[in-house]
Structure formats: C-alpha cells, structure tokens
Scaffold this motif. Structure first.
Motif, short mmCIF file in Angstrom:
data_model
loop_
_atom_site.label_atom_id
_atom_site.label_comp_id
_atom_site.label_asym_id
_atom_site.label_seq_id
_atom_site.Cartn_x
_atom_site.Cartn_y
_atom_site.Cartn_z
N VAL A 1 67.23 68.52 117.32
CA VAL A 1 67.20 68.15 115.90
C VAL A 1 68.49 67.43 115.55
O VAL A 1 69.57 67.91 115.87
CB VAL A 1 67.06 69.41 114.99
N LEU A 2 68.37 66.30 114.90
CA LEU A 2 69.54 65.57 114.41
C LEU A 2 69.34 65.33 112.92
O LEU A 2 68.28 64.89 112.49
CB LEU A 2 69.70 64.24 115.15
N CYS A 3 70.38 65.62 112.14
CA CYS A 3 70.31 65.47 110.69
C CYS A 3 71.29 64.42 110.20
O CYS A 3 72.30 64.15 110.85
CB CYS A 3 70.65 66.80 110.00
N ASN A 4 71.00 63.91 109.03
CA ASN A 4 71.94 63.06 108.32
C ASN A 4 73.00 64.01 107.75
O ASN A 4 72.67 64.94 107.00
CB ASN A 4 71.22 62.32 107.20
N HIS A 5 74.27 63.80 108.09
CA HIS A 5 75.32 64.72 107.68
C HIS A 5 75.58 64.71 106.18
O HIS A 5 76.11 65.66 105.63
CB HIS A 5 76.61 64.43 108.45
N THR A 6 75.21 63.65 105.51
CA THR A 6 75.42 63.57 104.07
C THR A 6 74.32 64.28 103.30
O THR A 6 74.59 65.06 102.39
CB THR A 6 75.48 62.09 103.62
N THR A 7 73.07 64.06 103.69
CA THR A 7 71.95 64.61 102.94
C THR A 7 71.44 65.94 103.50
O THR A 7 70.77 66.69 102.79
CB THR A 7 70.76 63.63 102.93
N GLY A 8 71.73 66.21 104.76
CA GLY A 8 71.21 67.42 105.39
C GLY A 8 69.76 67.30 105.82
O GLY A 8 69.15 68.25 106.28
N ARG A 9 69.18 66.11 105.69
CA ARG A 9 67.78 65.91 106.07
C ARG A 9 67.65 65.57 107.55
O ARG A 9 68.50 64.90 108.12
CB ARG A 9 67.16 64.78 105.25
N VAL A 10 66.56 66.04 108.15
CA VAL A 10 66.28 65.76 109.56
C VAL A 10 65.91 64.28 109.69
O VAL A 10 65.05 63.79 108.96
CB VAL A 10 65.13 66.65 110.07
N GLN B 1 77.82 71.25 99.11
CA GLN B 1 76.83 72.24 99.51
C GLN B 1 75.76 71.60 100.40
O GLN B 1 75.33 72.20 101.37
CB GLN B 1 76.18 72.85 98.27
N ARG B 2 75.35 70.39 100.12
CA ARG B 2 74.32 69.72 100.88
C ARG B 2 74.77 69.36 102.29
O ARG B 2 73.98 69.22 103.19
CB ARG B 2 73.84 68.46 100.16
N CYS B 3 76.07 69.22 102.50
CA CYS B 3 76.59 68.82 103.80
C CYS B 3 76.62 69.96 104.81
O CYS B 3 76.83 69.74 105.98
CB CYS B 3 78.01 68.26 103.65
N PHE B 4 76.43 71.19 104.36
CA PHE B 4 76.59 72.32 105.24
C PHE B 4 75.28 72.85 105.80
O PHE B 4 75.21 73.99 106.22
CB PHE B 4 77.35 73.44 104.53
N GLY B 5 74.26 72.08 105.86
CA GLY B 5 73.05 72.56 106.49
C GLY B 5 71.82 71.78 106.10
O GLY B 5 71.84 70.94 105.23
N CYS B 6 70.77 72.14 106.80
CA CYS B 6 69.51 71.45 106.57
C CYS B 6 68.83 72.00 105.31
O CYS B 6 69.19 73.06 104.81
CB CYS B 6 68.60 71.62 107.77
N LEU B 7 67.86 71.26 104.86
CA LEU B 7 67.10 71.70 103.70
C LEU B 7 66.18 72.86 104.10
O LEU B 7 65.61 72.87 105.20
CB LEU B 7 66.26 70.55 103.15
N GLU B 8 66.03 73.82 103.21
CA GLU B 8 65.21 74.99 103.50
C GLU B 8 63.78 74.62 103.86
O GLU B 8 63.19 75.17 104.79
CB GLU B 8 65.23 75.93 102.29
N GLU B 9 63.19 73.65 103.15
CA GLU B 9 61.80 73.26 103.44
C GLU B 9 61.67 72.68 104.84
O GLU B 9 60.67 72.88 105.52
CB GLU B 9 61.27 72.28 102.40
N GLU B 10 62.69 71.97 105.31
CA GLU B 10 62.65 71.41 106.66
C GLU B 10 62.89 72.48 107.71
O GLU B 10 62.27 72.47 108.77
CB GLU B 10 63.64 70.25 106.79
N ARG B 11 63.76 73.45 107.42
CA ARG B 11 63.99 74.57 108.34
C ARG B 11 62.69 75.35 108.53
O ARG B 11 62.28 75.68 109.64
CB ARG B 11 65.09 75.48 107.80
N ILE B 12 62.00 75.61 107.43
CA ILE B 12 60.73 76.33 107.48
C ILE B 12 59.69 75.52 108.27
O ILE B 12 58.95 76.08 109.08
CB ILE B 12 60.24 76.67 106.06
N ALA B 13 59.64 74.21 108.03
CA ALA B 13 58.68 73.36 108.76
C ALA B 13 58.96 73.38 110.26
O ALA B 13 58.02 73.42 111.07
CB ALA B 13 58.73 71.93 108.22
N LEU B 14 60.22 73.35 110.66
CA LEU B 14 60.56 73.43 112.09
C LEU B 14 60.12 74.76 112.68
O LEU B 14 59.57 74.81 113.78
CB LEU B 14 62.06 73.22 112.29
N LEU B 15 60.32 75.85 111.95
CA LEU B 15 59.90 77.17 112.44
C LEU B 15 58.38 77.26 112.53
O LEU B 15 57.85 77.88 113.47
CB LEU B 15 60.47 78.27 111.54
N GLU B 16 57.67 76.64 111.59
CA GLU B 16 56.21 76.62 111.67
C GLU B 16 55.75 75.82 112.88
O GLU B 16 54.80 76.20 113.56
CB GLU B 16 55.62 76.05 110.38
#
Length: 180
Positions: A68-77, A20-35
């Motif tokens: 934006v580049l993320c770690n593919h394992t953790t989904g973190r930016v 599940q973690r490999c399929f996208g960024c973390l919600e808190e980071e997505r929100i921070a990017l949008l802010e």
C-alpha cells in the motif's frame, strides 16, 4: 483585535486538520483494505499468502502496510500492489471489484498473477469507473478473456494497461490506452 484572534484560530484549526491528515490513512480506506483481505483469505485461505501487516487495529496506519502506498499529504491510498497475493496455486479466482471502490485517489492497481478468471456477478470492472484517477492497471498473468475489454474501455483515466498472458482472442483495441 477580535478579527485577528478569529483569523489566528481559523489558521490554527486548518493547520491542525492538515497535520492530522498526514499521520495515517483514511478510516474508510483502512476498512476497505481489511474487507479485501478478508475476501482474499476467505476465498482461498489454504493457498493465500495473507497480508500480515494488514491488521484490524484502530491505531494501525494502512499507509504503512505492505503493498500500500499513500499520498503523504492527503493520507489517501494511491497505489495498491495486489499481485500474486494468493500464493502458488492454480485454482481460478473471481474478484469482487466493489471492494476496491473506496479508493478515490487510486492511480496504480496491480492485480497480476492471481489466476483471476472474472468477477462476481455485477461486481466487475464497471465498479472501477468511480476510480477517476486510475491511470495504470496491471492484470497480466491471469485468465481473463476478451469479454472484459468493453468494461476496461469505460475506465476513462486509464493510460497504461498490462494484460499479457491472459486468454484474449483476436485483435483488441482500447482507444487512448497504452496496452502491453
């Protein structure tokens, strides 16, 4: 036989979490990017290039967004290329670094060519201290002066600083940092 079933269920649960973690960024980071996008567009919407792939859609994966580049394992930016995001303008801009504090695994941050002159009160480089993995910072081609150097010195993980074409005066030294 019960312990085998428990062990299998535990392994299945752990694998499910990892997949599940490999399929996208973390919600808190997505929100921070949008802010951050909203802040940039609000600050200088007449000149901003915008960030068209950064959309406020629950299904949108910020790891697939431009710049934006993320770690593919953790989904973190891990890498943000926010250079020249305001387009061809000559108006001074003050950044709010608190908007970048959500990116705990960020290793590389490029803020070059944005006509940055400083930051909003109490929202300066000291807000980046929580980014314990930040190794590369590019603030070149902005309007910063030497007053930012003490704050930059507090970034203990920083190894490379690009700060060319700013308004630095005199001799500047940041211990342990390769600056160019």
């Amino acid at each position: 036989m019960g312990w085998v079933l428990q062990k299998c269920l535990w392994v299945y649960f752990v694998l499910l979490l990892q997949i599940q973690r490999c399929f996208g960024c973390l919600e808190e980071e997505r929100i921070a990017l949008l802010e951050f996008k909203a802040y940039v567009n609000w600050t200088d919407s007449e000149y901003g290039y915008g960030l068209p792939s950064w959309v406020d859609d629950r299904g949108s994966d910020c790891c697939g967004w431009e710049r934006v580049l993320c770690n593919h394992t953790t989904g973190r930016v891990i890498h943000l290329s926010l250079d020249d995001i305001r387009g061809d303008c000559s108006s001074i801009w003050y950044i709010n670094f608190t908007l970048l504090s959500a990116f705990e695994d960020l290793q590389h941050l490029n803020l070059s060519s944005n006509w940055l002159d400083g930051w909003i009160n109490n929202e300066g480089f000291e807000r980046l201290v929580g980014l314990r993995k930040l190794e590369v910072l590019d603030i070149s081609h902005n309007q910063f002066n030497s007053s930012i150097l003490p704050s930059l010195g507090a970034l203990k993980s920083l190894r490379t600083l690009s700060a060319a074409s700013n308004d630095f005066n005199g001799s500047n030294h940041l211990e342990g940092i390769y600056a160019y």
